[in-house]
Enzyme design. Structure first.
Site, PDB file in Angstrom:
ATOM      1  N   SER A  76     -21.976   3.544  -0.292  1.00  0.00           N
ATOM      2  CA  SER A  76     -21.896   4.192   1.023  1.00  0.00           C
ATOM      3  C   SER A  76     -23.012   5.196   1.246  1.00  0.00           C
ATOM      4  CB  SER A  76     -20.554   4.921   1.165  1.00  0.00           C
ATOM      5  OG  SER A  76     -20.493   6.024   0.265  1.00  0.00           O
ATOM      6  N   TYR A  84       0.852  -1.185   0.000  1.00  0.00           N
ATOM      7  CA  TYR A  84       0.000   0.000   0.000  1.00  0.00           C
ATOM      8  C   TYR A  84       0.888   1.235   0.000  1.00  0.00           C
ATOM      9  CZ  TYR A  84      -4.064  -2.924   1.277  1.00  0.00           C
ATOM     10  OH  TYR A  84      -5.072  -3.858   1.307  1.00  0.00           O
ATOM     11  N   ARG A  95     -15.961   0.256  -2.207  1.00  0.00           N
ATOM     12  CA  ARG A  95     -15.095   1.428  -2.388  1.00  0.00           C
ATOM     13  C   ARG A  95     -15.872   2.742  -2.406  1.00  0.00           C
ATOM     14  NH1 ARG A  95     -13.794  -3.052  -4.550  1.00  0.00           N
ATOM     15  NH2 ARG A  95     -11.671  -3.873  -4.382  1.00  0.00           N
ATOM     16  N   GLY A  96     -16.879   2.778  -1.543  1.00  0.00           N
ATOM     17  CA  GLY A  96     -17.677   3.985  -1.405  1.00  0.00           C
ATOM     18  C   GLY A  96     -18.889   4.037  -2.311  1.00  0.00           C
TER      19      GLY A  96
END
Length: 342
Positions: free
Chosen positions: A223, A64, A219-220
């Site tokens: 959301s 990452y 990944r949103g």
């Protein structure tokens, strides 16, 4: 920042051989610019708030932003009170090869590479052991037995406590479990990503292995906070994600609006409802929440208080049926690396 939780966060076991962890873990990838520029101070505040709230599982990958995320977690742990630092459990993925320009150059699961990756992760995290260690993607050129065998040696030496897998298919999971105890398999699982239900989840349950579910909000996308006109930076992964493109995005956001109606009826947010659905799938599933601010963390933890009865679950799955989303979860080149899809 202290986030009150009443009652305390419940715990779940990572398989029959792994540790007990908070029912929600903290996925830390987004704190290292996977989606947009990250704020280091706010990221550390989020980790501290999570630990204070009772979250014990911190998930990362050594690739990452080329080690940045591990160093960030290490910094946060050093600055945390001793009691909070001691409760933290690290889950680390390894094996992805990166270029200096950020390019992805495949995966390496050779035993010598496994031990090399682990040595660097221990140093960056500032810990004497990693609690759960797993290769991020199965290396097609190295038998999984060899990769898992190398992690098992690290367990014997005390550098790793438990062995995990990531994006592995049912057959690979069985082969790995024949070599050494597997605590959990990390897999994408959400209302709009349900492929693991066919073969993988039955296999993990047969073997007494848990699932740590990432991408619970896709990944949103689901959301409740993502808008069709949102401008994404060039480094934002979603710029290339098929589910965020053109007509796919419009269709998928339509599903979110159906979910929003149900969330409003229950007096919760879309994100809380979507996360609560994943929590409802079984005690052997531990969702990873990708909050990178204390405010989003607070919202995500609220999912633990959402009670879904049979009628709620039926309504949710009617609003967002399995396979109703458009677009693959990764671009084609990345999909090719997923053993779980084969």
């Amino acid at each position: 920042m202290t986030i009150p939780t009443t009652p305390p966060i419940p715990t779940r076991s990572l398989g029959t051989t792994g540790p007990r962890v908070s029912a929600l873990g903290l996925g830390c990838m987004a704190m290292s610019s996977a989606y947009a520029e990250a704020d280091r101070t706010e990221a550390i505040a989020t980790i501290h708030a999570a630990l204070e709230a009772g979250v014990t599982l911190l998930d990362t990958g050594d690739f990452y932003t080329m080690g940045h995320n591990e160093m960030l977690i290490g910094e946060a742990l050093r600055a945390a009170p001793a009691a909070r630092r001691e409760q933290a459990l690290t889950s680390v993925k390894f094996g992805a090869l990166r270029g200096a320009d950020g390019a992805w150059n495949g995966y390496d699961g050779r035993p010598a590479a496994v031990k090399n990756f682990a040595a660097y992760s221990l140093q960056r995290l500032g810990v004497d052991h990693i609690d759960v260690y797993r290769i991020a993607r199965v290396d097609p050129d190295v038998p999984i037995e060899e990769t898992v065998g190398a992690i098992a040696e690290l367990v014997e030496q005390g550098y790793v406590r438990h062995i995990g897998l990531s994006e592995a298919g049912a057959d690979t999971i069985r082969r790995a479990a024949a070599v050494a105890p597997i605590a959990d398999v990390q897999l994408e699982y959400s209302l709009i990503t349900r492929g693991i239900e066919d073969r993988i989840l039955p296999a993990t349950r047969e073997l007494g292995i848990s699932v740590t579910a990432y991408g619970v909000l896709s990944r949103g996308l689901i959301s409740g906070h993502f808008a069709a006109d949102r401008q994404l930076g060039a480094s934002d992964y979603r710029t290339y994600s098929p589910r965020f493109q053109g007509d796919n995005l419009q269709h998928n956001l339509g599903l979110v609006e159906q979910l929003r109606k149900l969330a409003e009826q229950k007096g919760v947010t879309v994100a809380q409802l979507a996360t609560a659905w994943v929590l409802s799938r079984g005690e052997d599933i531990v969702p990873l929440i990708g909050a990178r601010t204390p405010e989003r963390l607070t919202e995500s933890l609220g999912a633990l208080d959402v009670v879904l009865d049979a009628a709620d679950l039926a309504a949710i799955e009617a609003a967002v049926p399995a396979d109703s989303a458009l677009g693959e979860r990764y671009p084609a080149a990345a999909m090719a690396h997923l053993d779980s899809e084969h």
